[in-house]
Design an enzyme around this catalytic site. Structure first.
Site, PDB file in Angstrom:
ATOM      1  N   ARG A  77       0.829  -1.209   0.000  1.00  0.00           N
ATOM      2  CA  ARG A  77       0.000   0.000   0.000  1.00  0.00           C
ATOM      3  C   ARG A  77       0.864   1.260   0.000  1.00  0.00           C
ATOM      4  O   ARG A  77       0.470   2.294  -0.527  1.00  0.00           O
ATOM      5  CB  ARG A  77      -0.921  -0.002   1.224  1.00  0.00           C
ATOM      6  CG  ARG A  77      -2.035   1.035   1.122  1.00  0.00           C
ATOM      7  CD  ARG A  77      -2.962   1.011   2.326  1.00  0.00           C
ATOM      8  NE  ARG A  77      -2.262   1.354   3.528  1.00  0.00           N
ATOM      9  CZ  ARG A  77      -2.334   0.695   4.688  1.00  0.00           C
ATOM     10  NH1 ARG A  77      -3.113  -0.352   4.805  1.00  0.00           N
ATOM     11  NH2 ARG A  77      -1.646   1.083   5.738  1.00  0.00           N
ATOM     12  N   TYR A 111     -13.779  22.042 -12.202  1.00  0.00           N
ATOM     13  CA  TYR A 111     -14.468  20.808 -12.621  1.00  0.00           C
ATOM     14  C   TYR A 111     -15.603  20.520 -11.622  1.00  0.00           C
ATOM     15  O   TYR A 111     -15.388  20.561 -10.404  1.00  0.00           O
ATOM     16  CB  TYR A 111     -13.417  19.695 -12.625  1.00  0.00           C
ATOM     17  CG  TYR A 111     -13.887  18.306 -12.913  1.00  0.00           C
ATOM     18  CD1 TYR A 111     -14.551  17.988 -14.089  1.00  0.00           C
ATOM     19  CD2 TYR A 111     -13.614  17.289 -12.004  1.00  0.00           C
ATOM     20  CE1 TYR A 111     -14.943  16.691 -14.351  1.00  0.00           C
ATOM     21  CE2 TYR A 111     -13.991  15.979 -12.262  1.00  0.00           C
ATOM     22  CZ  TYR A 111     -14.664  15.691 -13.436  1.00  0.00           C
ATOM     23  OH  TYR A 111     -15.050  14.409 -13.684  1.00  0.00           O
ATOM     24  N   ASP A 138      -5.450  22.529 -10.835  1.00  0.00           N
ATOM     25  CA  ASP A 138      -5.803  21.389 -11.682  1.00  0.00           C
ATOM     26  C   ASP A 138      -5.252  21.721 -13.068  1.00  0.00           C
ATOM     27  O   ASP A 138      -5.753  22.610 -13.764  1.00  0.00           O
ATOM     28  CB  ASP A 138      -7.332  21.204 -11.700  1.00  0.00           C
ATOM     29  CG  ASP A 138      -7.748  19.957 -12.487  1.00  0.00           C
ATOM     30  OD1 ASP A 138      -7.025  19.574 -13.428  1.00  0.00           O
ATOM     31  OD2 ASP A 138      -8.802  19.391 -12.166  1.00  0.00           O
ATOM     32  N   LYS A 177      -6.657  11.292 -18.281  1.00  0.00           N
ATOM     33  CA  LYS A 177      -6.780  11.958 -19.588  1.00  0.00           C
ATOM     34  C   LYS A 177      -5.505  11.732 -20.407  1.00  0.00           C
ATOM     35  O   LYS A 177      -5.307  10.676 -20.957  1.00  0.00           O
ATOM     36  CB  LYS A 177      -7.088  13.441 -19.383  1.00  0.00           C
ATOM     37  CG  LYS A 177      -8.167  13.729 -18.347  1.00  0.00           C
ATOM     38  CD  LYS A 177      -9.496  13.131 -18.691  1.00  0.00           C
ATOM     39  CE  LYS A 177     -10.487  13.408 -17.565  1.00  0.00           C
ATOM     40  NZ  LYS A 177     -11.700  12.637 -17.655  1.00  0.00           N
TER      41      LYS A 177
HETATM   42  C1  LIG Z   1     -10.244  19.097 -15.317  1.00  0.00           C
HETATM   43  C2  LIG Z   1     -10.544  17.775 -14.717  1.00  0.00           C
HETATM   44  N1  LIG Z   1     -10.059  17.481 -13.512  1.00  0.00           N
HETATM   45  C3  LIG Z   1     -10.301  16.307 -12.914  1.00  0.00           C
HETATM   46  C4  LIG Z   1     -11.071  15.354 -13.537  1.00  0.00           C
HETATM   47  C5  LIG Z   1     -11.354  14.061 -12.821  1.00  0.00           C
HETATM   48  O1  LIG Z   1     -10.644  13.004 -13.353  1.00  0.00           O
HETATM   49  P1  LIG Z   1     -11.161  11.500 -13.177  1.00  0.00           P
HETATM   50  O2  LIG Z   1     -12.288  11.331 -14.124  1.00  0.00           O
HETATM   51  O3  LIG Z   1      -9.958  10.686 -13.463  1.00  0.00           O
HETATM   52  O4  LIG Z   1     -11.613  11.359 -11.756  1.00  0.00           O
HETATM   53  C6  LIG Z   1     -11.590  15.591 -14.792  1.00  0.00           C
HETATM   54  C7  LIG Z   1     -12.423  14.562 -15.475  1.00  0.00           C
HETATM   55  O5  LIG Z   1     -13.068  14.824 -16.462  1.00  0.00           O
HETATM   56  C8  LIG Z   1     -11.339  16.835 -15.397  1.00  0.00           C
HETATM   57  O6  LIG Z   1     -11.856  17.146 -16.598  1.00  0.00           O
END
Ligand SMILES: Cc1ncc(COP(=O)(O)O)c(C=O)c1O
Length: 392
Positions: A59, A112, A184, A209
């Site tokens: 872990r 997001y 982010d 992504k």
């Molecule tokens: C800008 C952004 N941050 C975070 C995330 C979250 O990622 P995950 O889908 O891997 O949880 C997304 C998902 O679409 C996103 O577009």
């Protein structure tokens, strides 16, 4: 200000190929092994009791996770990196690492949506209050500071609407009150934007992504500055966060081709938008790498490239039904709530309930596109026939 936080003298493309790899440690094999594990054995109790070996329990990490964390640490110029089981989990880890009961945090209104959901539903249980701010605020973010403000969350460009943020100005202001700055950075990846060089303390990636890049695994990463690293390391261990080794490996594998894929996403997106912006049904396209975009100056100053996620607004008067006909008529763009893979995607960009500090035009009909690695001429033709279906 340098664009790069990395201390490595190597260029980013070279780092992508070599970072986090040590073939000599694995009998010369180019890639690290995928270590499926829970238990780690010790040779004797004298080694075990003082914790006298590198790995103690899976872990807490293994050679596969170390490889990806090391590669990202080098790419991001970070003090340390921790992996999370999704991008959203990375957002949650990063936020939890820098708040305590009684704190007030500021989050960009363009974050997001699930980030907002976490901040609105989980953090209040622990006495943390989130307030949303206009992404256009730079140094003026300080007008919102309270005595108990401990963190400022940024995301650029903003989700669905693509506003850029003056992250360096926000970071200077936040550090004056010793608040942690989070970003982010999923859209640009650490290849095209280096948050730590802009003053950010916790740089977040939905690795799902572009790092994974093939729509076949979920992954999150958080890279920390010196001041934020202990908090991140501690919370990661305390809540037992762990990513399965096969998914970590897919992240490592994706990382090696990140640069060539992003270059093509960028080229294709510019080609598609160059055509789309002049179509009579389109009011505006959103993509900070276009000179016509309101975020262009900041993008040019702080970023070194752009990816495949963009948006557009239909002309006023377009109905939701027409937008629906357009989306349903697309054949090469899948309808899916993700992006960053090799394939093109589209979603209706609905803002209802997603903005509270800024206003938006509720009647506006918008679409978010992810421009994939297909031939842009085919993508343009697909959009052309879908527009014809929707508008006659
Ligand atoms: C800008 C952004 N941050 C975070 C995330 C979250 O990622 P995950 O889908 O891997 O949880 C997304 C998902 O679409 C996103 O577009």
């Amino acid at each position: 200000m340098s664009h790069s936080a990395s201390k490595s003298p190597l260029k980013p493309d070279t780092r992508l190929a070599h970072a986090g790899r040590d073939p000599n440690s694995f009998h010369g094999f180019v890639n690290p092994p995928v270590v499926h594990a829970s238990t780690v054995l010790y040779p004797d109790v004298e080694t075990m009791v003082p914790g006298g070996q590198k790995y103690s329990y899976a872990r807490r990490g293994n050679p596969t996770t170390d490889s990806l964390e090391d590669a990202l640490r080098e790419l991001e110029g970070a003090a340390g990196v921790k992996l999370a089981n999704s991008g959203l989990n990375a957002v949650a880890l990063a936020l939890l690492s820098c708040v305590k009961s009684g704190d007030h945090i500021l989050i960009t209104d363009t974050a997001y949506q699930p980030t907002r959901h976490f901040a609105d539903t989980v953090l209040p249980k622990f006495g943390v209050t989130a307030e949303y701010y206009d992404p256009k605020l730079g140094a003026d973010i300080k007008t919102l500071f309270r005595e108990e403000t401990s963190a400022v969350f940024t995301e650029a460009p903003g989700s669905l609407t693509f506003e850029m943020q003056d992250v360096p100005a926000i970071a200077v202001a936040a550090h004056e009150i010793d608040a942690t700055v989070l970003m982010d950075n999923t859209w640009a990846t650490p290849l095209f934007c280096q948050p730590l060089a802009l003053g950010v303390d916790l740089s977040i990636q939905a690795g799902t992504k572009y790092i994974v890049g093939h729509s076949d695994a979920m992954l999150g990463t958080v890279a920390a500055s010196e001041r934020a690293w202990k908090g991140l390391y501690d919370i990661h261990g305390a809540i037992g966060s762990h990513v399965a080794p096969d998914d970590v490996y897919l992240g490592l594998r994706g990382l090696r081709t990140l640069s060539v894929r992003l270059e093509r996403h960028q080229r294709n997106t510019l080609a598609v938008l160059d055509w789309l912006k002049d179509q009579p049904q389109i009011e505006a396209v959103s993509y900070p790498a276009l000179e016509s975009d309101p975020g262009f100056a900041i993008w040019q100053r702080d970023f070194t490239g752009s990816s495949g996620l963009c948006g557009f607004d239909f002309k006023a008067g377009t109905t939701k039904e027409q937008a629906g006909v357009f989306l349903n008529a697309l054949t090469l763009f899948g309808l899916g709530y993700s992006w960053g893979g090799f394939e093109s995607l589209a979603i209706p960009a609905r803002l209802k309930g997603m903005r509270t500090a800024t206003s938006y035009d509720e009647t506006r009909c918008s679409v978010r596109l992810h421009i994939g690695l297909e031939d842009p001429e085919d993508l343009v033709n697909d959009i052309k026939q879908a527009l014809a279906r929707a508008f006659g």
